[in-house]
Design a protein around this motif. Structure first.
Motif, mmCIF file in Angstrom:
data_model
loop_
_atom_site.group_PDB
_atom_site.id
_atom_site.type_symbol
_atom_site.label_atom_id
_atom_site.label_comp_id
_atom_site.label_asym_id
_atom_site.label_seq_id
_atom_site.Cartn_x
_atom_site.Cartn_y
_atom_site.Cartn_z
ATOM 1 N N HIS A 236 -0.860 -4.644 5.746
ATOM 2 C CA HIS A 236 -2.212 -4.634 6.314
ATOM 3 C C HIS A 236 -3.286 -4.997 5.289
ATOM 4 O O HIS A 236 -4.455 -4.776 5.532
ATOM 5 N N GLU A 237 -2.889 -5.520 4.125
ATOM 6 C CA GLU A 237 -3.885 -5.880 3.102
ATOM 7 C C GLU A 237 -3.610 -7.333 2.712
ATOM 8 O O GLU A 237 -2.789 -7.578 1.841
ATOM 9 N N CYS B 124 0.850 -1.191 0.000
ATOM 10 C CA CYS B 124 0.000 0.000 0.000
ATOM 11 C C CYS B 124 0.887 1.242 0.000
ATOM 12 O O CYS B 124 2.038 1.186 0.430
ATOM 13 N N GLU C 237 -9.210 -5.417 2.065
ATOM 14 C CA GLU C 237 -8.928 -4.317 3.009
ATOM 15 C C GLU C 237 -9.084 -2.941 2.367
ATOM 16 O O GLU C 237 -9.798 -2.086 2.915
ATOM 17 N N THR D 3 0.727 3.457 2.047
ATOM 18 C CA THR D 3 1.111 3.634 3.452
ATOM 19 C C THR D 3 2.455 2.965 3.735
ATOM 20 O O THR D 3 3.290 3.493 4.476
HETATM 21 ZN ZN LIG Z 1 -3.579 0.173 2.609
#
Ligand SMILES: [Zn+2]
Ligand SMILES: [Zn+2]
Length: 347
Positions: free
Chosen positions: A60-61, A39, A146, A41
């Protein structure tokens, strides 16, 4: 196991390390990660522009299958295919948790930033965060649940979008491209996608995924385009998914009187907006962060039904050892979504 670890704050300090595989707590499941998305991020984390705890496994995905369960886990078994709601650490007892908002509980430890994430071979999570992946969704497609939940929370839960509206989406990344699809799935009449030359193939992909009008803001005046397409009214809804301070400020100018602005993008710096104009226009601004239980239920149904297509967004696949390249193509915009496949195949 191998895991991508932010070792210390600041620029760099990201390394593929050998760490102990997680052991499940009494109510936890250990997930064998099958696909893990990179991501924007994560790029910010690499460059030290996004605060995290350290040392922390980022990512986180993701999707995966349960490899081990704690003794008090009920209703879940080894082999179950799952995605995981991001609410680790939420206390369950505060005002926010008790009003259905554990995603913004002050005690939450978001995975990938404040608790261990899933750019790793394994990760452990509490059973109350698991969601079952429908059989017709591959692990690769499920890894994009996500970002879709983030879109669902903004467009369907924080704000509501009515079908007979004109929607402007600012930003042609994964969030923008999913916003187009969610808007079209609920019957929005006209979706305008705005991006820059750097978006390259992403703008064309936006057209394929349902955008009615594509605007490269370096070549066309977006305010004029929106005015022309709305009989000078402005857009009913403006979705900020670019993370650009300039685009964020522009939302107030693009929105119609009594229009809505939905903010999903993080800019990393303060944004100066025409406050009085927003007052005069009576604009509703909905800031949106993370997701709720229902965002996940909706997202899995949308992917399963085909209302939201995830496969066209997946442009690159890497092994964990190639994490630098996965982050590089994400940063340059060569990738729409780059997936890391930590444990071999992910279909
Ligand atoms: Zn993300
Ligand atoms: Zn709480």
């Amino acid at each position: 196991m191998k895991a991508l670890v932010k070792t210390q704050p600041g620029p760099g300090n990201l390394a593929l390390q050998d760490v102990d595989a997680p052991k499940p707590g009494r109510e936890d499941a250990v997930i064998r990660v099958r696909a893990s998305g990179v991501c924007g991020t994560d790029v910010h984390i690499l460059h030290g522009r996004y605060r995290t705890s350290t040392p922390i496994i980022i990512g986180h995905e993701f999707s995966g299958e349960i490899a081990e369960v704690g003794p008090d886990v009920t209703g879940w078994a080894v082999g179950d295919r799952v995605v995981v709601e991001n609410k680790a650490g939420a206390c369950g007892t505060c005002r926010l948790c008790r009003t259905g908002n554990p995603h913004i509980c002050a005690h939450k430890l978001a995975y990938g930033t404040d608790s261990h994430g899933a750019l790793a071979e394994y990760a452990a999570f509490h059973q109350n965060a698991l969601h079952r992946i429908p059989d017709n969704i591959s692990f690769e497609d499920a890894a994009l649940t996500e970002p879709l939940v983030v879109v669902n929370h903004g467009l369907l839960e924080r704000a509501t979008i009515s079908p007979a509206s004109t929607v402007v989406v600012l930003g042609a990344g994964t969030i923008g491209l999913m916003s187009i699809q969610v808007a079209k799935a609920i019957g929005v009449a006209h979706v305008i996608l705005a991006g820059t030359s750097k978006d390259g193939v992403r703008l064309a992909l936006g057209k394929e995924l349902g955008a009615d009008t594509i605007v490269n803001v370096e070549e066309e005046n977006l305010r004029e385009v929106v005015s022309r397409l709305t009989s000078n009214d402005g857009a009913d809804v403006v979705i900020e998914a670019s993370g650009s301070p300039k685009a964020s400020a522009e939302t107030i100018h693009l929105a119609a009187r009594a229009g809505k602005v939905i903010v999903i993008g993080l800019t990393g710096s303060p944004v100066s907006i025409d406050w009085d104009l927003a007052v005069f226009k009576e604009i509703d601004v909905h800031f949106s962060k993370s997701s709720t239980y229902m965002s996940w239920v909706r997202a899995l149904k949308m992917i399963s039904s085909g209302d939201v297509k995830t496969a066209p967004l997946i442009t690159h696949r890497f092994g964990l050892e190639d994490w630098r390249e996965a982050l590089r193509v994400t940063e340059t915009g060569e990738a729409v979504k780059a997936l890391v496949i930590p444990n071999g195949g992910a279909k």
